[in-house]
Enzyme design. Sequence first.
Site, mmCIF file in Angstrom:
data_model
loop_
_atom_site.group_PDB
_atom_site.id
_atom_site.type_symbol
_atom_site.label_atom_id
_atom_site.label_comp_id
_atom_site.label_asym_id
_atom_site.label_seq_id
_atom_site.Cartn_x
_atom_site.Cartn_y
_atom_site.Cartn_z
ATOM 1 N N MET A 1 -24.824 25.756 -47.173
ATOM 2 C CA MET A 1 -25.544 24.678 -47.852
ATOM 3 C C MET A 1 -24.693 24.020 -48.927
ATOM 4 S SD MET A 1 -29.178 24.713 -49.896
ATOM 5 C CE MET A 1 -30.182 24.744 -48.413
ATOM 6 N N ARG B 1 -33.513 -4.803 -28.959
ATOM 7 C CA ARG B 1 -33.949 -4.086 -30.163
ATOM 8 C C ARG B 1 -34.951 -4.966 -30.903
ATOM 9 N NH1 ARG B 1 -29.417 -2.228 -34.425
ATOM 10 N NH2 ARG B 1 -29.400 -4.489 -34.759
ATOM 11 N N TYR C 1 -21.920 32.895 -42.415
ATOM 12 C CA TYR C 1 -23.161 33.212 -41.726
ATOM 13 C C TYR C 1 -22.941 33.339 -40.220
ATOM 14 C CZ TYR C 1 -25.896 32.131 -45.927
ATOM 15 O OH TYR C 1 -26.438 32.147 -47.189
ATOM 16 N N LYS D 1 -26.095 -2.878 -46.411
ATOM 17 C CA LYS D 1 -27.356 -2.160 -46.275
ATOM 18 C C LYS D 1 -27.133 -0.657 -46.400
ATOM 19 C CE LYS D 1 -27.032 -2.311 -41.213
ATOM 20 N NZ LYS D 1 -27.689 -2.730 -39.958
#
Length: 833
Positions: free
Chosen positions: A772, A597, A723, A499
């Site tokens: 990023m 669940r 940063y 999955k």
Amino acid sequence: MYNIKTITEKLVPRKVVVHNNDTIEYILTDSRSLLHPHSSMFFALRTGSGDGHNYIEELFSRGVRSFVVAYDAIIPQEVLNEANVLYVSNTLKALQKLASVWRNEFTYPVVAITGSNGKTVTKEFLYQLLSEKLRIIRSPRSYNSQLGVPLSVLKMRPSDELAIIEAGISQPAEMDRLENIIRPTYGIFTNIGAAHQENFTDLEEKIDEKLVLFENAEAIIYEADNQTIAERIAYAGLRHKAITWTRKNADGALIKVQCCHKYYHGKNLTQITFLCKGDEYLLSVPFVDEASLVDILHCLTLVAYVYPQWLPEVVRRASLLEPVRMRLEVKPGVHGNVIINDTYNNDVNSLSIALDFLKLRAEHVHLKKAVILSDILQSSLTPKSLYRGIAEMIKKHDCELFIGIGKELQRYSYNFEGLQSYFFTTTEEMLESDVPVKISNMAVLVKGARQYKFEAITERLAEKGHETTLEVNLQSYVTNLNAYRALLPGSTKIMAMVKANAYGLGAYETALALEEAKVDYLGVAVADEGKELRQKGIRVPIVVMDPSIREVDTLIDYQLEPVIHSMPQFEKLLTAIDREGFNDFPVHLEFDTGMHRLGFSPTEAEFLAHKINNQHILQIKSVFTHLAAADDASQSEFTHNQITSYLKAYETLANIIGYRPIRHVLNTAGCERYSEAAFDMVRLGIGLYGVSPTKRLFLEPVVTLRTVLMQISQVKPGETIGYGRRGVLPNGGKVGIIPIGYADGYDRRFGNGVGKVVINGKVFPTIGSICMDLTMLDLSSALEGELHPGDDVTLIGSEKAVDLLEIADALGTIPYEVVANFASRIKRIYYKE
């Protein structure tokens, strides 16, 4: 090889049906590899992943007329009416016996290589060093198992002058069978480590088992400085066979290393000065990693002992050693192509393996097949016979396009008549032609000798993209699957969880590898995941763990089996399937025994069973539960209570509905801690991907995350990096930049030293915040000239510092989250060793 009469005499089967006395040239154990039906003999093996007897009818229809089968096998009458069938007690042992008998036909030297690591690399280095002097037969790739060894030995031919055979073991009492097959003249013991340690009481037992291989050998080559191996050799009474090399001036060593210097400027280079029988040699090799240097010294020690007259020339030749590429890479290509890159192996045996791989991949993605091949530079065959045989292999694999590069292929191009084919003298000539643009919507095998520089071809044909790659070892899936199979009863079914795009690694390629390994089910989260696998040709049953009632059409159209968690879902699915006119639609039931669940309450078992009995639309294929804390030893009581609750609910339901669906409760951690509760099936997830939740199993890493070093800059004392100015080098130092950031899924929590990378075998931390698209590294500990822009950088790999479980622990998360977060813009490269 042998005719049927001779094989029958050698194997002494319990029962024989013979119709002819054909000569057998090819031994077949995988029905997908059939090329020469009338001269092949199929051994129907029974393994944890399947039963070869299931493929006898198919092979018979394709022309095979010789079979070795188990004595209790039921063979179709039409096969018995025409085919030779030899019934034996154990087909694998019969194959091993045939290989042992075949080994008796040859008197030339056989070198056997064993050890925990380095077997294949040592074999390939030895082949490179001696192939200009001798005609050599060697194990294909990593064929070193109980099956791989006999298949390797059966490739030996009278025209060869040396055989190099790998031998590996995973449990006690295996090496004796391999020794009887190989019967080595000389042995190389590479090293000893943790691989397969789970099946041995201690390291000494594993060494002793490996040494069985050399009991009748003339000599054993190993590193004298490896105290553990040296002690066990002495304990086994084999010290008189020891031929060693040393870096510590050990007494009696044949090769004594005097000094070793590594150079990192430009191309990596190591220079080693050593003494051998009083003569001094200067060895230069294009590697700096410790493993390669050890493998080379093993090879030189064997040469110095067996072929001393060639040692000076072999030392010179060592500077030309090529890296050993033990894998087939699968890459997306331009113009709808799929590229299978095998540019570092180029011999007939590896070509056969690569063509089988090409055929399977092409059939699954419905593409035509193309082969780009260079001249074969080492072969014991005459060029005329060699290229006639290669053309026959290409045609039998139904390849639509062939591109040959090299003078010999041009010379014998007439063998390829009937194929769309092109021939060139050089790689450059081919790339300058219009042929590359003609290659579209094809699976393309690119395979050539190193000197032809076929990497230029793969670069032209492959999609361009991110310099960061996520490499997925398909063979490791199979190895890890078999590690869990060894824990379970032989009849236990396996559901493999793929999955979430196989947790970010690629659902299709993962599913295909696991389907080929004969898993019984695949598990996906939603119907669209299963639909995509069906559209790409995956046929194994697929269970949808979290289906939506709105996906009923998809479930039906793509033969997907949903899990039902609640009574409202049961009723809605029943109505929807009934509306479509289906009966006995396969579904699976989940009971909630403590996860809280999804799932029916165990107290609903009786009511649910009566609901099932009152309809004929849905058929219950399995009943399961999820264990909440199987990985936590302190929660054993809770886990046992879950299992007890599940069994009570299951028996209530089964007794009422009148049949017994498949039972399964164990996940990966459960398999490691509670194998007695394996029942009918288990569900494997993270273990397949190389992570043992309890750290009890030695598993192979599946994923490697790599990038490149973009830039190195010098930072003055007190200057800040990144940063927020969070990165500081108080004494100054070197900072490296790599092209990966949080947009690629490299978590911001890896910043400021939490994340580690490996470059040229050394560990370096991150510094500053993760950006990023970029990450900064503290390279201050690197020696001058040790690192250069363009060097490979490993962020996830086999080294402990970048091990997937270690990385997840550093972030305070689980391995699933780490790999599932990697963005699609990171190119996935799939390979098989």
